[in-house]
Design a protein around this motif. Structure first.
Motif, PDB file in Angstrom:
ATOM      1  N   ASP A 126       0.828  -1.215   0.000  1.00  0.00           N
ATOM      2  CA  ASP A 126       0.000   0.000   0.000  1.00  0.00           C
ATOM      3  C   ASP A 126       0.860   1.261   0.000  1.00  0.00           C
ATOM      4  N   LYS A 127       1.815   1.306   0.925  1.00  0.00           N
ATOM      5  CA  LYS A 127       2.582   2.553   1.048  1.00  0.00           C
ATOM      6  C   LYS A 127       3.506   2.760  -0.159  1.00  0.00           C
ATOM      7  N   LEU A 128       3.986   1.660  -0.758  1.00  0.00           N
ATOM      8  CA  LEU A 128       4.867   1.831  -1.926  1.00  0.00           C
ATOM      9  C   LEU A 128       4.071   2.271  -3.151  1.00  0.00           C
ATOM     10  N   SER A 129       2.868   1.698  -3.332  1.00  0.00           N
ATOM     11  CA  SER A 129       2.102   2.129  -4.514  1.00  0.00           C
ATOM     12  C   SER A 129       1.578   3.558  -4.310  1.00  0.00           C
ATOM     13  N   GLU A 130       1.365   3.942  -3.066  1.00  0.00           N
ATOM     14  CA  GLU A 130       0.947   5.335  -2.817  1.00  0.00           C
ATOM     15  C   GLU A 130       2.064   6.327  -3.131  1.00  0.00           C
ATOM     16  N   VAL A 131       3.272   5.986  -2.732  1.00  0.00           N
ATOM     17  CA  VAL A 131       4.378   6.908  -3.004  1.00  0.00           C
ATOM     18  C   VAL A 131       4.655   6.950  -4.513  1.00  0.00           C
ATOM     19  N   ALA A 132       4.499   5.806  -5.182  1.00  0.00           N
ATOM     20  CA  ALA A 132       4.689   5.773  -6.649  1.00  0.00           C
ATOM     21  C   ALA A 132       3.640   6.655  -7.340  1.00  0.00           C
ATOM     22  N   ASP A 133       2.405   6.617  -6.862  1.00  0.00           N
ATOM     23  CA  ASP A 133       1.365   7.482  -7.438  1.00  0.00           C
ATOM     24  C   ASP A 133       1.683   8.959  -7.206  1.00  0.00           C
ATOM     25  N   ARG A 134       2.180   9.263  -6.004  1.00  0.00           N
ATOM     26  CA  ARG A 134       2.460  10.668  -5.701  1.00  0.00           C
ATOM     27  C   ARG A 134       3.477  11.247  -6.688  1.00  0.00           C
ATOM     28  N   ILE A 135       4.449  10.416  -7.093  1.00  0.00           N
ATOM     29  CA  ILE A 135       5.487  10.906  -8.007  1.00  0.00           C
ATOM     30  C   ILE A 135       5.080  10.752  -9.478  1.00  0.00           C
ATOM     31  N   PHE A 136       4.481   9.594  -9.830  1.00  0.00           N
ATOM     32  CA  PHE A 136       4.260   9.317 -11.259  1.00  0.00           C
ATOM     33  C   PHE A 136       2.835   9.592 -11.733  1.00  0.00           C
ATOM     34  N   ARG A 137       1.863   9.583 -10.844  1.00  0.00           N
ATOM     35  CA  ARG A 137       0.472   9.836 -11.252  1.00  0.00           C
ATOM     36  C   ARG A 137      -0.148  10.865 -10.312  1.00  0.00           C
ATOM     37  N   PRO A 138       0.462  12.089 -10.250  1.00  0.00           N
ATOM     38  CA  PRO A 138       0.029  13.063  -9.243  1.00  0.00           C
ATOM     39  C   PRO A 138      -1.418  13.523  -9.424  1.00  0.00           C
ATOM     40  N   MET A 139      -2.005  13.297 -10.597  1.00  0.00           N
ATOM     41  CA  MET A 139      -3.393  13.718 -10.813  1.00  0.00           C
ATOM     42  C   MET A 139      -4.401  12.740 -10.200  1.00  0.00           C
ATOM     43  N   LEU A 140      -3.919  11.590  -9.711  1.00  0.00           N
ATOM     44  CA  LEU A 140      -4.840  10.586  -9.145  1.00  0.00           C
ATOM     45  C   LEU A 140      -4.747  10.557  -7.626  1.00  0.00           C
ATOM     46  N   ASN A 141      -5.765   9.995  -7.005  1.00  0.00           N
ATOM     47  CA  ASN A 141      -5.685   9.776  -5.565  1.00  0.00           C
ATOM     48  C   ASN A 141      -4.606   8.735  -5.288  1.00  0.00           C
ATOM     49  N   PRO A 142      -3.685   9.020  -4.339  1.00  0.00           N
ATOM     50  CA  PRO A 142      -2.620   8.045  -4.062  1.00  0.00           C
ATOM     51  C   PRO A 142      -3.185   6.648  -3.798  1.00  0.00           C
ATOM     52  N   GLY A 143      -2.608   5.651  -4.468  1.00  0.00           N
ATOM     53  CA  GLY A 143      -3.042   4.265  -4.247  1.00  0.00           C
ATOM     54  C   GLY A 143      -3.986   3.752  -5.322  1.00  0.00           C
ATOM     55  N   THR A 144      -4.425   4.642  -6.238  1.00  0.00           N
ATOM     56  CA  THR A 144      -5.419   4.200  -7.223  1.00  0.00           C
ATOM     57  C   THR A 144      -4.846   3.999  -8.628  1.00  0.00           C
ATOM     58  N   GLY A 145      -3.590   4.365  -8.849  1.00  0.00           N
ATOM     59  CA  GLY A 145      -3.066   4.370 -10.215  1.00  0.00           C
ATOM     60  C   GLY A 145      -2.088   3.251 -10.546  1.00  0.00           C
ATOM     61  N   MET A 146      -0.858   3.390 -10.047  1.00  0.00           N
ATOM     62  CA  MET A 146       0.229   2.500 -10.471  1.00  0.00           C
ATOM     63  C   MET A 146      -0.069   1.025 -10.170  1.00  0.00           C
ATOM     64  N   ARG A 147      -0.738   0.805  -9.062  1.00  0.00           N
ATOM     65  CA  ARG A 147      -1.006  -0.568  -8.650  1.00  0.00           C
ATOM     66  C   ARG A 147      -1.943  -1.259  -9.646  1.00  0.00           C
ATOM     67  N   ARG A 148      -2.906  -0.487 -10.149  1.00  0.00           N
ATOM     68  CA  ARG A 148      -3.855  -1.038 -11.129  1.00  0.00           C
ATOM     69  C   ARG A 148      -3.201  -1.131 -12.509  1.00  0.00           C
ATOM     70  N   GLU A 149      -2.313  -0.185 -12.769  1.00  0.00           N
ATOM     71  CA  GLU A 149      -1.653  -0.131 -14.078  1.00  0.00           C
ATOM     72  C   GLU A 149      -0.579  -1.223 -14.217  1.00  0.00           C
ATOM     73  N   PHE A 150       0.085  -1.541 -13.125  1.00  0.00           N
ATOM     74  CA  PHE A 150       1.142  -2.569 -13.137  1.00  0.00           C
ATOM     75  C   PHE A 150       0.740  -3.702 -12.189  1.00  0.00           C
ATOM     76  N   PRO A 151      -0.261  -4.499 -12.585  1.00  0.00           N
ATOM     77  CA  PRO A 151      -0.873  -5.443 -11.646  1.00  0.00           C
ATOM     78  C   PRO A 151       0.052  -6.589 -11.236  1.00  0.00           C
ATOM     79  N   LEU A 152       1.146  -6.794 -11.955  1.00  0.00           N
ATOM     80  CA  LEU A 152       2.047  -7.881 -11.576  1.00  0.00           C
ATOM     81  C   LEU A 152       3.261  -7.362 -10.807  1.00  0.00           C
ATOM     82  N   LEU A 153       3.311  -6.031 -10.646  1.00  0.00           N
ATOM     83  CA  LEU A 153       4.470  -5.413  -9.992  1.00  0.00           C
ATOM     84  C   LEU A 153       4.182  -5.134  -8.516  1.00  0.00           C
ATOM     85  N   PHE A 154       3.093  -4.389  -8.291  1.00  0.00           N
ATOM     86  CA  PHE A 154       2.745  -4.022  -6.909  1.00  0.00           C
ATOM     87  C   PHE A 154       1.819  -5.076  -6.311  1.00  0.00           C
ATOM     88  N   THR A 155       2.331  -6.292  -6.167  1.00  0.00           N
ATOM     89  CA  THR A 155       1.528  -7.374  -5.599  1.00  0.00           C
ATOM     90  C   THR A 155       2.262  -7.960  -4.403  1.00  0.00           C
TER      91      THR A 155
END
Ligand SMILES: CC(C)(COP(=O)(O)OP(=O)(O)OC[C@H]1O[C@@H](n2cnc3c(N)ncnc32)[C@H](O)[C@@H]1OP(=O)(O)O)[C@@H](O)C(=O)NCCC(=O)NCCS
Length: 358
Positions: free
Chosen positions: A14-43
């Motif tokens: 949770d905390k890693l995908s949130e920090v990744a969103d803050r840097i790479f998907r700043p327009m989204l709510n933290p935790g809703t972007g990178m994890r869904r986009e890279f489903p085999l990475l943030f698991t």
């Protein structure tokens, strides 16, 4: 300064995908972007491949995400480690944190994994020896012609998976991984585009001829379509290109292919633009001995090299012997260039911008 580096636990996701969103998907709510986009990475299963530096209250201040894959190159299959989501929080930058994390990743994987690929082309990566690779051919269609045929949006995951698995240069993946990666196309801002990715098929259910997965994106007020993965009959793939440019009323559609792939000549003859491009990101050979051993079948069948060996001569040099040819290299960067670029053997590598992209 000695930095503390942690490999993530399942409950750190949770905390890693949130920090990744803050840097790479700043327009989204933290935790809703990178994890869904890279489903085999943030698991949870992949958590031990996520490396981070803890700050106050053990919150990540810098991270590097990696994902092991196997890459099929004709008869050979080699393990690789794909690196992405490299980040450091702004207030901690330029202190060597990302460099430290990447060095750790290299140390961890070099015993068992011969090749690392990194998304992006930063100097930071080049200083560690990573280098451009390819080439691939980029095929572009800009003209629209009225076209009717059997192309339509849709997902027959089993048939898509089978067509993909028949390609000579590809990632090894399971049907369920294919399904998860296709589902991820619907993630908000997938690959930074506000428009949704889509799969197009040519042929009937049960006799699928080809498919193409594309992302529409705007650039300078024009709408372009990037095909990030395709497989199947080459003519049918080009038919899909003709169809989608009309379907979206787009200004261009592109795809990438290996330079030796028959699709390149067919496209050229049909008047598509064809140009050479680098593969996305950079590549680094971590372990030449392993690479040569695992590429044996490719070497024998494709390069007619019966006897191949690589070894370290001393701290600063590597020797690669192919039949009677002996090459000496002063660092892993030049070893990498020898194997994966036009300066040497030009071993093909799948498009790293494709569906499996980290
Ligand atoms: C790119 C990024 C991850 C770098 O993180 P970082 O922790 O600052 O990286 P480092 O400190 O190891 O290296 C950055 C620079 O600082 C320099 N540096 C390293 N150690 C240093 C030190 N002790 N003192 C001063 N400078 C140092 C490096 O030489 C490097 O310079 P270069 O970029 O010209 O090669 C960070 O800027 C970031 O999060 N950017 C936004 C996200 C992003 O773009 N990620 C990459 C996607 S491809």
């Amino acid at each position: 300064m000695k930095i503390e580096i942690w490999r993530a636990d399942p409950w750190d996701i949770d905390k890693l995908s949130e920090v990744a969103d803050r840097i790479f998907r700043p327009m989204l709510n933290p935790g809703t972007g990178m994890r869904r986009e890279f489903p085999l990475l943030f698991t949870q299963e992949n958590s031990s491949n996520l490396f981070y530096i803890p700050g106050e209250r053990k919150q990540p201040i810098s991270m590097v995400a990696t994902k092991p894959w196997k890459v099929r190159i004709f008869e050979s299959t080699i393990p690789i480690i794909a690196v992405g989501s490299v980040l450091t929080l702004p207030e901690y930058r330029n202190k060597g944190l990302a460099t430290g994390l990447l060095k750790k990743v290299i140390r961890v994987f070099r015993k068992t994994v011969p090749v690392m690929i990194i998304s992006g082309t930063l100097n930071l990566y080049r200083r560690l020896g990573a280098t451009d690779f390819g080439p691939l051919c980029e095929i572009t269609l800009k003209e629209k012609e009225i076209w009717k045929g059997k192309v339509y949006p849709g997902v027959y995951a089993d048939e898509i998976h089978e067509l993909y698995s028949n390609e000579d240069v590809r990632y090894e993946r399971t049907l369920s991984e294919t399904m998860e990666l296709i589902d991820a196309l619907k993630a908000p801002y997938y690959r930074q585009s506000p428009l949704k990715g889509e799969v197009f098929l040519a042929g009937e259910r049960g006799e699928l001829e080809a498919y193409a997965i594309l992302i529409p994106y705007y650039s300078r007020h024009s709408l372009n379509l990037k095909i990030i993965e395709w497989a199947g009959k080459r003519d049918s793939v080009l038919e899909i290109m003709k169809y989608v440019i009309n379907y979206y009323d787009a200004d261009s559609v592109t795809l990438k292919a290996q330079p030796f792939d028959p699709i390149v000549n067919i496209a050229y003859d049909k008047g598509f633009d064809v140009k050479k491009v680098n593969n996305q990101g950079l590549i680094l050979v971590l372990n030449p001995q392993l690479l040569v051993r695992q590429m044996k079948l490719y070497m024998v069948n494709r390069l007619k090299v019966e006897k191949a060996r690589a070894y370290r001569k001393d701290i600063n040099s590597w020797i690669v012997k192919l039949n009677d040819r002996i090459e000496e290299f002063e660092d892993l960067k030049s070893v990498t260039e020898f194997f994966f670029t036009e300066k040497g053997l030009k071993i093909p590598f799948p498009d790293t911008e494709g569906l499996n992209y980290i």
